[in-house]
Every structure is written in C-alpha cells, then in structure tokens.
Design an enzyme around this catalytic site. Structure first.
Site, mmCIF file in Angstrom:
data_model
loop_
_atom_site.group_PDB
_atom_site.id
_atom_site.type_symbol
_atom_site.label_atom_id
_atom_site.label_comp_id
_atom_site.label_asym_id
_atom_site.label_seq_id
_atom_site.Cartn_x
_atom_site.Cartn_y
_atom_site.Cartn_z
ATOM 1 N N LYS A 59 1.875 -9.362 0.226
ATOM 2 C CA LYS A 59 1.597 -8.690 -1.049
ATOM 3 C C LYS A 59 2.533 -7.495 -1.143
ATOM 4 O O LYS A 59 2.547 -6.637 -0.255
ATOM 5 C CB LYS A 59 0.138 -8.243 -1.110
ATOM 6 C CG LYS A 59 -0.280 -7.630 -2.435
ATOM 7 C CD LYS A 59 -1.800 -7.422 -2.461
ATOM 8 C CE LYS A 59 -2.265 -6.893 -3.809
ATOM 9 N NZ LYS A 59 -1.906 -5.489 -4.031
ATOM 10 N N CYS A 68 0.844 -1.201 0.000
ATOM 11 C CA CYS A 68 0.000 0.000 0.000
ATOM 12 C C CYS A 68 0.877 1.248 0.000
ATOM 13 O O CYS A 68 1.679 1.449 0.914
ATOM 14 C CB CYS A 68 -0.928 0.015 1.212
ATOM 15 S SG CYS A 68 -1.995 1.476 1.253
#
Length: 488
Positions: free
Chosen positions: A154, A115
């Site tokens: 991720k 992010c």
C-alpha cells in the site's frame, strides 16, 4: 512460489488497514456487512518476531502473543480466507520471517509503504520507503519468492505523476498480486482532495489490480458511492478506511444499518473475542462521533472496563451471559486437561506437591546446585531435566532423572526455571539430602565459593548451574492455549 489461495483483488470492497481500528471485532463486522477482504492494522515486524503462536481453545482463535502476554494479533477461522496481514518493515529478511510466522493463518501479506506518521518514517518504514525503490524491490521480491500467499503493498503517491507511475511499474515487476494506492502525497491529510487522476494513471499503466483508497472525504458517503469512486479512478477494487470506521455497514448493499445496531453488533464480537476495553472504547468513540456529548457518549467516555462499556449500551445482561459461558468453557477445559494429565502420569515417577521459593534460600544458591553437587559426590551422571508446557494455561512442569529414578512436583509453575527447581527439591527431599535452605544452617556451597573453588558451581549473574544446559531436555508445546477469557 505458486500462490495457492483463492484470494482475488479484482472487483472487491476492502476494509483498509487502520491503526487501533482494524482489530478482529471490526474485521468480522465488516465481513458480516459485505466486505470481501479485510486488512488488519499495521503491525511492526520487530514486535511480531517476539511473539509466539498460540492456539486459544477458550476463544477458538489463533493468537500471536508477546513475551509480556499481550496479544499482538488475534485471528479466527471465520476470516482466514479474507484477512490480509499488514506489516510495517524496512528489512527484507525480517519481513520474510514474520510472513512465515503468520502465513498459515491469513489470506495474504501486505507491506505498508504509505504511513506518513513519524513513528513509522523514523524507522525507515511506511512512506519513508517511497524514496528507496531498491529497498522496496528487495522486500517485495523476497516475500513473493519466500511465501505461498499473495503479497501486496500500500503506497501513497509521489510529487509527480511520472515518478509515481515509474515506481509502480518497478513494484509490479516484483511479482506482487496487487497494489493499493492512497491517492494523496505523504504530506497531505484527509482534508486535502484525493487525486483520482493519479490513481487512474496508475491503473492504466500496470496490469496487476490497483486498489483505490482515500475516497472517504470526497466520494464515499454511502454504498453506491463505492462504485463512483472506483469508476473515477479506473481501479480494480476500492479500499475504505474512515467511512468504514464511522459505520462498517457502509459495505451493506441495502444501505446503512441503524448505528445503535452496528455498535451492539460490534460489542458482541468484542465479548466473543475478548477485545481489550481501551481498543473497544476507541472504536466506539469513532462511531459515535458527534454523539459523544450525549448521555450515552459520556457514559462511554467514562467507562473503565468492558463491563461498563456494555452497561453504557444497555448490554449488561449480555455481558453477564457471555462471561458465564466462557467461565464454564474454561472450567471444562481445565478439567479435561487435568484428566489428560492424570492419564499420562508415569507410576514410576516420585511426586510431591512442592514449589521453589527463592526467599527461603541464600542468594545465588538453589536446590539444582545442591542436587548437581550431590550427583558429583556420589559419582552419578548429572541430573537430566525434561520440561513441558501445558497447552491450556501455559504453565510448566519438569521431571528430573537422577540415578535412573524420576522425580517431579505435582504443582505446575509459571516458568521453566521454577519447575526445574521444584523437581530438584522433590529429588533431594526423597533422598534425604540437604537442599540449601536458610533454615538448614551452614551452607557448604557458600563456603566452597568463598574458598575460590576452581570449578565454579554458579553463574555470578543468574545463579544458574554452569554445567547443566547441555543436559537439559525441553519439550515446549508451540501451539499452546491462552487462558484469556473476557476480562470484563
């Protein structure tokens, strides 16, 4: 530890973690259309550690509820073997504590390392972790060793292919089950081309499954494009974000369903699982996109409740039917709980229907203090409070034992402290002893305080008995039932 779940990350089509989108209704809809694995939206470790695990008997869900009663994460049996819990964390021990909290209700745990948003990177989470390989290794190793479910992460790609490959090789050594790669750098946005060549280099460099992500803009317009993106990246699986947000039937082999049917299917899950209307509204707006200026789009934009959203989609009758079903279920469960309470009643307990209202007492003076003072005067052991929380509505009831006799109020209270005060009132009134109310006239405990008694009876900050905590017995039901029925 040995992974004891059938979750596999090869050859899968996966719903990506998306803030405000990856809540339960969207995850279930994606599974219905053919997704193999669904990731929840990123949830921050500190928030999750404040939550209590609650079994919601009305909705048949497991809820993780914050102290303000807001449901932070909701899941159900339907997705238990498919949902991966994505966490935002920059601390190995906090990450492990959250993972253990949710482990039994999910299929896997993921750490967000991609992010790029400031709220995440400022706290050293998300893409900020990419510049701290030691911390990445610490978090992932701790999770792999500490839980039984598979661990994934991720990431985004680094400025150079070489640095990216070196990082994922180090990540692979932690023992994680798979790695999802968003094929963009942290400063790049959806309009920038996805770097399939870098994802391919990663896929060829490590042996664990690589999940390719970021293809919605350049590749994935329909179901067949998922395979095209997978081949271009040589990845084991494909993770889809925006294409699924716009229309979750992207996972359907037979092709897209009409958007109207998709949105109505989504709303049905919203009602079934009491999704908050603001989240519902956001997701439906993402699906409508260019149709937001239509009559229906304007109705959706103006909606201020789930009921108004349903009416905008010609589902007012379904809303009424669903609400009635849940109200009936709630009533039935309440009746069942009351029957169980009645059966468990101890005939030796003296009961009254009373509540504690602090407005009826002087500041910092409570019935518990009066009862404690009376016990000392009469040379009785200090009062012992046994407090329980009712599963269905999370209200409290306390039984106080004084001189081998038990007392309680028949009314349940919203907090443990209130329930204990009510029990003390029952005892004092039964004994005919003053309880300290303003209407009783001069308060000897206040006078005692003014004289500077060497044995303080109250806490200056909270008005609680200082001598009591070691004598309290608490019996809290950890897996309690939330009474949130659809607020529509």
């Amino acid at each position: 530890m040995t992974v004891n779940t059938p979750l596999c990350f090869r050859g899968k089509k996966i719903l990506a973690p998306m803030v405000r989108v990856g809540t339960l209704p969207m995850r279930l809809l994606a599974l219905d259309y053919g997704a193999d694995i669904v990731y929840c939206e990123e949830l921050i470790d500190i928030k999750m550690l404040q939550c209590k695990r609650v079994i919601n008997e009305v909705l048949e869900t497991v809820d993780f509820v914050a102290p303000n009663d807001r449901v932070v994460f909701r899941t159900c049996e339907r997705e238990r073997e498919h949902v991966v819990f994505q966490m935002g964390s920059a601390d190995a021990e906090r990450a492990l504590a959250v993972a253990k909290l949710v482990e039994s209700d999910v299929a896997g745990i993921d750490i967000n390392m991609g992010c790029p948003k400031e709220y995440s990177t400022k706290a050293s989470m998300g893409a900020a972790l990419l510049s701290d390989p030691d911390k990445i290794e610490s978090i992932l190793t701790t999770l792999v060793k500490g839980i039984c479910k598979p661990v994934t992460c991720k990431i985004r790609i680094l400025p150079s292919v070489e640095d990216t490959v070196n990082l994922v090789k180090r990540i692979e050594k932690t023992g994680i089950a798979a790695i999802a790669v968003h094929g963009r750098k942290k400063e790049e946005r959806p309009q920038h081309p996805v770097h399939c060549d870098v994802i391919k280099a990663i896929s060829e460099a490590i042996s664990i499954p690589v999940i390719a992500n970021g293809g919605s803009h350049d590749f994935i317009k329909e179901y067949a494009d998922i395979e095209t993106f997978q081949k271009a990246t040589a990845a084991s699986s494909v993770m889809i974000a925006r294409a699924a947000m716009w229309n979750p039937s992207i996972f359907r082999k037979e092709g897209f369903c009409p958007l109207k049917d998709v949105m109505q299917g989504y709303i049905k899950y919203v009602l079934r699982y009491d999704n908050h209307y603001t989240n519902t509204k956001y997701c439906l707006c993402q699906m409508l996109r260019e149709q937001l200026e239509t009559t229906q789009g304007k109705k959706l934009h103006a909606a201020q409740s789930t009921q108004e959203i349903c009416e905008a989609f010609e589902m007012g009758d379904f809303y009424e039917e669903t609400t009635a079903i849940f109200e009936a279920k709630k009533t039935s469960l309440e009746a069942k709980t009351q029957d169980e309470d009645d059966q468990m009643e101890d005939p030796d307990v003296i009961k009254m229907a009373v509540r504690f209202d602090k407005r009826e007492y002087p500041p910092q003076i409570t019935p518990k203090m009066y009862l404690l003072e009376w016990c000392r005067k009469e040379k009785h052991p200090q009062p012992v409070y046994e407090t329980v929380q009712r599963p269905l509505d999370r209200l409290f009831c306390s039984v106080v034992t004084v001189a081998e006799q038990k007392y309680r109020s028949t009314l349940w209270d919203k907090s443990k402290k209130l329930a204990e005060q009510a029990a003390a009132i029952v005892c004092l009134r039964t004994l005919g002893v003053p309880e300290g109310k303003l209407c009783e006239g001069e308060n000897h405990l206040i006078n005692k305080r003014k004289r500077g008694d060497q044995e303080p009876l109250i806490s200056r900050d909270h008005g609680e008995d200082l001598a009591e905590p070691s004598h309290k017995k608490a019996n809290f039901v950890e897996e309690t039932s939330d009474m949130n029925v659809p607020k529509m």
